[in-house]
Design an enzyme around this catalytic site. Structure first.
Site: not given
Ligand code: EPU
Length: 427
Positions: A22-23, A117, A122, A305, A397
């Protein structure tokens, strides 16, 4: 309203196939916008987040054709738009990848603040920091993020936190920017490498993906490609834990064992047997499970995850385990549901103390997010009695046909739909 009804207690046995990640898919699909030739994406998972991504592409003017259930031919030549409206973007977190992809394509992007989620705050400040380093201006206009650049020019990006989304977005925006972009403190997840491989197969020049420094030399043109999405590390891990929680013996097929190492190592530590093959892992249990400590961290640490699923397994292990969430603020919302099933878990901020009770009992529960839902399925399969899980749209999802897949290895799980008229009468 659909729900899963699970009659627990069956030992899972047999072979189960893992789908595309998915990701990775939710990044690769927007990436197609960077090219005006035909692209064929294979091993695309059949999940609602992917359907939304494909619909957004179509709404922007791309042609999208399903060649097989997991294969799509996409051509973005006809794309004129650069705006993703609220109705589409609110449905998924990964709609933020349209920011980087549209900016890289046209120098402009207008995308609603993403949904997804509920895992706590976020922010997307690091995404905006990356776009700014490449010369883009951004503003938040009534819930829409507006980006524009006269010209994107390579730059130095240092992330203050390790972030998957901002790393992939920076890659999308930089791949056609003029000159060299260096991303430091980059995320290293397998899907980062997959996006780099996909873009490189279109003619991009990206080096270092999978390490914490990624170097991108901008190119002016990307050509069409045929590419297969990597297997889903988290779907695989979910099946591995389900096998262990039911005392089963399952061959999880179509995986890259190296990507599973953070999960495999922890599972071995608590007494699960795991044998690795080239593209499969066999998981079986022949003795008691024992306590452990887990802290979730960016890759190659233990993935957040998989935290709810592993915590569920630890409720069945002997002793007291400690699970610390190191990525998200609110990833223990499922605990209340597991308690309804007899789990003994105390949560203090980002730490959960799990006292293994060795058994769970069926109960009506709600999936509060995607991985919470996966954890409840595992709990339901391992429990005595019947578990009914509501709000399964969260699960759909990220897991394609999960009930069919689990039935194939002996899980007694059915999807039950309540017709709207019946609901009305009940109200
Ligand atoms: N963060 C910031 N600022 C930003 C972006 C992130 O402070 O601009 C912080 C977040 O608040 C968090 C940390 O950095 O504490 C990590 O966030 P990240 O950006 O890595 O997460 P994401 O890209 O929003 C993806 C996956 C998530 C998974 C996380 C961590 C996708 C679509 N989602 O989220 O997947 O938990 O990386 O590996 O790729 C899931 O699949 O269930 C899921 C939630």
């Amino acid at each position: 309203m659909d729900k899963f009804v699970i009659q627990g207690g069956n030992r899972l046995q047999g072979e189960i196939q893992v789908s595309g990640a998915k990701n990775a898919a939710v990044g690769l699909i927007p990436a197609v916008l960077l090219c005006d030739e035909e692209c064929v994406l294979e091993n695309v998972p059949d999940i609602s987040d992917v359907s939304i991504c494909l619909r957004i592409l179509y709404e922007l003017g791309a042609s999208v054709e399903m060649l097989k259930p997991d294969t799509y031919r996409i051509n973005c030549k006809g794309v004129r738009g650069f705006s993703v409206p609220y109705e589409s973007a609110k449905q998924m977190r990964a709609s933020y990848y349209f920011l980087g992809a549209l900016l890289g394509r046209t120098g402009k992007a207008r995308v609603s603040m993403p949904g997804g989620c509920p895992l706590g705050d976020r922010p997307i400040d690091q995404h905006l920091k990356a776009f700014s380093a490449l010369g883009a201006r951004s503003c938040n206009d009534h819930g829409m993020i507006d980006l524009s650049a006269d010209k994107l020019v390579g730059g130095q990006i240092y992330f203050d936190v390790v972030t998957v989304g901002a790393t992939m977005n920076a890659m999308l925006a930089a791949v056609k920017a003029e000159g060299l972009t260096i991303i430091e403190n980059a995320a290293k997840e397998p899907h980062i490498v997959d996006l780099a491989n996909f873009l490189n197969s279109m003619g991009a020049d990206i080096m270092g993906a999978g390490t914490d420094v990624i170097k991108i030399r901008g190119v002016s043109y990307l050509h069409g490609t045929t590419y297969a999405v990597i297997p889903d590390q988290i779907e695989a891990g979910t099946f591995m834990v389900a096998a262990a929680a039911t005392g089963g013996d399952v061959l999880v097929k179509g995986v890259i064992p190296k990507h599973l190492e953070p999960i495999t190592n922890k599972m071995k530590k608590i007494g699960v047997n795991i044998e690795e093959f080239d593209d499969a892992v066999r998981v079986w249990v022949d003795g008691p499970l024992v306590k452990t400590s887990i802290k979730t961290q960016p890759h190659p640490g233990f993935p957040t995850d998989m935290q709810p699923q592993m915590a569920t397994l630890l409720t069945l292990a002997e002793g007291t385990s400690v699970v610390t969430e190191g990525v998200w603020e609110q990833r223990f919302r499922y605990v209340e549901e597991l308690r309804r099933m007899g789990a003994d878990i105390a949560v203090n901020d980002k730490v959960a103390i799990i006292t293994g009770t060795g058994k769970l009992m069926g109960a009506p529960v709600k999936a509060c997010d995607l991985r919470a839902g996966a954890a409840l399925i595992i709990a339901g399969l391992a429990a005595n009695g019947v578990t009914e899980i509501e709000d399964i749209h969260h699960i759909e999802r990220g897991y394609g046909n999960i009930e069919e897949k689990l039935r194939g290895i002996g899980g007694d799980i059915r999807k039950v739909s309540t017709p709207p008229t019946a609901m009305k009468k009940a109200l």
